[in-house]
Design a protein around this motif. Structure first.
Motif, PDB file in Angstrom:
ATOM      1  N   GLU A  10       0.818  -1.208   0.000  1.00 20.23           N
ATOM      2  CA  GLU A  10       0.000   0.000   0.000  1.00 20.23           C
ATOM      3  C   GLU A  10       0.853   1.260   0.000  1.00 20.23           C
ATOM      4  O   GLU A  10       0.469   2.278  -0.580  1.00 20.23           O
ATOM      5  CB  GLU A  10      -0.931  -0.006   1.207  1.00 20.23           C
ATOM      6  N   LEU A  11       2.020   1.202   0.647  1.00 22.52           N
ATOM      7  CA  LEU A  11       2.897   2.368   0.663  1.00 22.52           C
ATOM      8  C   LEU A  11       3.566   2.622  -0.685  1.00 22.52           C
ATOM      9  O   LEU A  11       4.136   3.689  -0.892  1.00 22.52           O
ATOM     10  CB  LEU A  11       3.978   2.184   1.747  1.00 22.52           C
ATOM     11  N   ARG A  12       3.515   1.653  -1.594  1.00 21.58           N
ATOM     12  CA  ARG A  12       4.042   1.850  -2.948  1.00 21.58           C
ATOM     13  C   ARG A  12       2.939   2.159  -3.955  1.00 21.58           C
ATOM     14  O   ARG A  12       3.201   2.209  -5.161  1.00 21.58           O
ATOM     15  CB  ARG A  12       4.817   0.598  -3.390  1.00 21.58           C
ATOM     16  N   TYR A  29      10.204  13.894  -0.322  1.00 22.64           N
ATOM     17  CA  TYR A  29       9.237  14.926   0.030  1.00 22.64           C
ATOM     18  C   TYR A  29       8.729  14.741   1.460  1.00 22.64           C
ATOM     19  O   TYR A  29       8.564  15.715   2.203  1.00 22.64           O
ATOM     20  CB  TYR A  29       8.059  14.885  -0.940  1.00 22.64           C
ATOM     21  N   ARG A  30       8.473  13.496   1.841  1.00 25.73           N
ATOM     22  CA  ARG A  30       8.023  13.238   3.209  1.00 25.73           C
ATOM     23  C   ARG A  30       9.093  13.625   4.222  1.00 25.73           C
ATOM     24  O   ARG A  30       8.796  14.210   5.269  1.00 25.73           O
ATOM     25  CB  ARG A  30       7.653  11.762   3.372  1.00 25.73           C
ATOM     26  N   VAL A  56       2.888  13.228  12.108  1.00 26.82           N
ATOM     27  CA  VAL A  56       1.998  12.098  11.855  1.00 26.82           C
ATOM     28  C   VAL A  56       0.809  12.537  11.000  1.00 26.82           C
ATOM     29  O   VAL A  56       0.397  11.839  10.057  1.00 26.82           O
ATOM     30  CB  VAL A  56       1.522  11.479  13.176  1.00 26.82           C
ATOM     31  N   TYR A  57       0.248  13.722  11.284  1.00 29.16           N
ATOM     32  CA  TYR A  57      -0.811  14.254  10.428  1.00 29.16           C
ATOM     33  C   TYR A  57      -0.310  14.411   8.989  1.00 29.16           C
ATOM     34  O   TYR A  57      -1.037  14.136   8.028  1.00 29.16           O
ATOM     35  CB  TYR A  57      -1.282  15.610  10.952  1.00 29.16           C
ATOM     36  N   VAL A 176       8.468   6.435   7.256  1.00 32.68           N
ATOM     37  CA  VAL A 176       7.038   6.078   7.284  1.00 32.68           C
ATOM     38  C   VAL A 176       6.767   4.942   8.271  1.00 32.68           C
ATOM     39  O   VAL A 176       5.759   4.242   8.146  1.00 32.68           O
ATOM     40  CB  VAL A 176       6.558   5.681   5.873  1.00 32.68           C
ATOM     41  N   VAL A 177       7.642   4.752   9.256  1.00 30.37           N
ATOM     42  CA  VAL A 177       7.406   3.673  10.222  1.00 30.37           C
ATOM     43  C   VAL A 177       6.151   3.943  11.055  1.00 30.37           C
ATOM     44  O   VAL A 177       5.509   3.006  11.527  1.00 30.37           O
ATOM     45  CB  VAL A 177       8.632   3.476  11.135  1.00 30.37           C
ATOM     46  N   CYS A 178       5.784   5.225  11.220  1.00 32.13           N
ATOM     47  CA  CYS A 178       4.564   5.523  11.977  1.00 32.13           C
ATOM     48  C   CYS A 178       3.323   5.107  11.214  1.00 32.13           C
ATOM     49  O   CYS A 178       2.234   5.042  11.803  1.00 32.13           O
ATOM     50  CB  CYS A 178       4.504   7.013  12.313  1.00 32.13           C
ATOM     51  N   LEU A 179       3.456   4.837   9.901  1.00 28.13           N
ATOM     52  CA  LEU A 179       2.346   4.334   9.105  1.00 28.13           C
ATOM     53  C   LEU A 179       2.342   2.814   9.011  1.00 28.13           C
ATOM     54  O   LEU A 179       1.456   2.243   8.362  1.00 28.13           O
ATOM     55  CB  LEU A 179       2.391   4.917   7.687  1.00 28.13           C
ATOM     56  N   GLN A 180       3.319   2.166   9.641  1.00 27.36           N
ATOM     57  CA  GLN A 180       3.442   0.714   9.544  1.00 27.36           C
ATOM     58  C   GLN A 180       3.243   0.000  10.875  1.00 27.36           C
ATOM     59  O   GLN A 180       2.691  -1.095  10.907  1.00 27.36           O
ATOM     60  CB  GLN A 180       4.822   0.341   8.971  1.00 27.36           C
TER      61      GLN A 180
END
Length: 391
Positions: A10-12, A29-30, A56-57, A176-180
């Motif tokens: 999903e992250l790709r 960019y992130r 995180v937002y 993006v570990v906070c999204l995983q």
């Protein structure tokens, strides 16, 4: 409640990638947006929870929107502004924009438009709908301190290890570990990484039970070493990419980059960069502002590991399309003039007043349309196109 955790597939397939932005560019960019929030929040005296909530937002917002549709620095200011309200440390929107103006160069600040405050306030409503009104965010900081209080051993070494793990948590916000993974798992992984680098092995802890094989079994169950290593590698890869960006910014470019793919030069100030080879040596050497490696004699030298936030360089902005541009027209960032037409009328160049962010524009006022007598039915003709005259 919505689920904010995604797998690697999903992250790709984020909206930015589906919009034609490469995976590496989106990660850059992130990272730039997260570091901008941290730097802006630090200059305004905001707490770490407020800055982390804003980051995180920021990451969650771009799981539903593309970087092409929403400029990252405008979104970053909006996330920090909204996080201040949620964490009860509010700051005025104009103060955040003023701080951002001192950080960003002119090329990036033009993405805020003619009315930066209106841009941020309008985006706030979109942000609130995007995150589905789920405002409360937990961070690894709380769990990090909770776990560290149970460890037994040399308190001086323990304090250094906790400080290093705290800095790793700060750096993990650029990934993006906070999204995983949940914040509890992230705290366990970064304590594990810090204990390896600081040579502090957790051998005993309070509340240990016979069934506990490792210290984190008491706090988080069913966490494998593969998960912890994946989180550690993502954080270490962040230092390696920062090292490459630092060396690339010091060498002349081979060809001018395009607007969409041009890298932003990052100057390290107080932050420290770890090379993967140094991890094997158990001695992470910091990198100074000019990119030269410095020797590390003790573990205290990495206390400020990425504690500072890189400053964006004003000399490495995205390149602009070539060719003449009509006066007053914009190519995304720059405003520039076309060559003067032959025998133009003399128009005084009246400077506009300086704005609150120090931007002074010197474009001449647009010429007024010629005064023509009204034609039949209250219309006058200009080059074959009829326009209604207002009486």
């Amino acid at each position: 409640m919505p689920c904010w955790y995604y797998d690697k597939k999903e992250l790709r397939e984020t909206p930015s990638i589906l919009d034609g932005i490469s995976f590496e560019t989106e990660r850059r960019y992130r990272k730039e947006g997260a570091r901008f929030i941290m730097e802006c929040g630090t200059k305004m005296g905001l707490g770490h929870n407020t800055m982390a909530t804003g980051v995180v937002y920021f990451h969650r917002f771009y799981m539903f929107h593309s970087f092409r549709s929403f400029p990252r620095y405008v979104t970053a200011c909006c996330c920090l502004f909204f996080a201040g309200k949620v964490e009860e440390t509010p700051k005025k929107c104009r103060d955040i924009i003023k701080t951002a103006r001192g950080i960003l160069n002119d090329n990036y600040f033009y993405s805020f438009g003619e009315d930066p405050k209106e841009e941020v306030m309008t985006l706030e409503r979109i942000l609130l709908q995007t995150i589905k009104f789920d405002l409360q965010v937990e961070h690894p900081y709380t769990f990090l301190l909770k776990y560290a209080k149970c460890f037994k051993g040399d308190q001086q070494k323990l304090q250094k290890m906790v400080q290093m793990a705290w800095n790793f948590v700060n750096d993990s916000l650029s990934t993006v570990v906070c999204l995983q993974w949940e914040p509890e798992i992230i705290a366990v992984a970064l304590i594990h990484l810090a204990s390896k680098l600081s040579k502090f092995t957790v051998q005993d802890w309070e509340g240990r039970q016979p069934q506990h094989q490792r210290w984190w079994d008491m706090f988080v169950s069913d966490v494998t070493m593969e998960i912890l290593e994946d989180i550690c590698h993502q954080v270490l890869d962040l230092y390696q990419s920062t090292q490459k960006e630092t060396h690339q910014s010091s060498s002349p470019p081979q060809k001018p980059p395009s607007r969409a793919e041009s890298p932003t030069a990052v100057k390290s100030t107080n932050s420290t960069v770890i090379m993967l080879s140094s991890v094997q040596q158990q001695q992470p050497p910091p990198v100074s502002g000019n990119g030269n490696l410095q020797e590390v004699n003790n573990i205290q030298s990495i206390k400020s590991l990425a504690g500072g936030v890189p400053v964006l360089s004003s000399g490495d902005a995205p390149s602009l399309p070539q060719g003449p541009t009509p006066p007053g027209q914009s190519h995304g960032y720059h405003l520039y003039h076309a060559p003067p037409p032959p025998p133009p009328p003399v128009v005084p160049n009246v400077p506009y007043p300086t704005s609150a962010w120090g931007v002074q524009q010197t474009l001449p006022p647009p010429p007024m349309p010629p005064s023509l007598p009204p034609g039949p039915s209250g219309f006058y003709s200009t080059g074959g196109r009829q326009q209604q005259q207002r009486y």
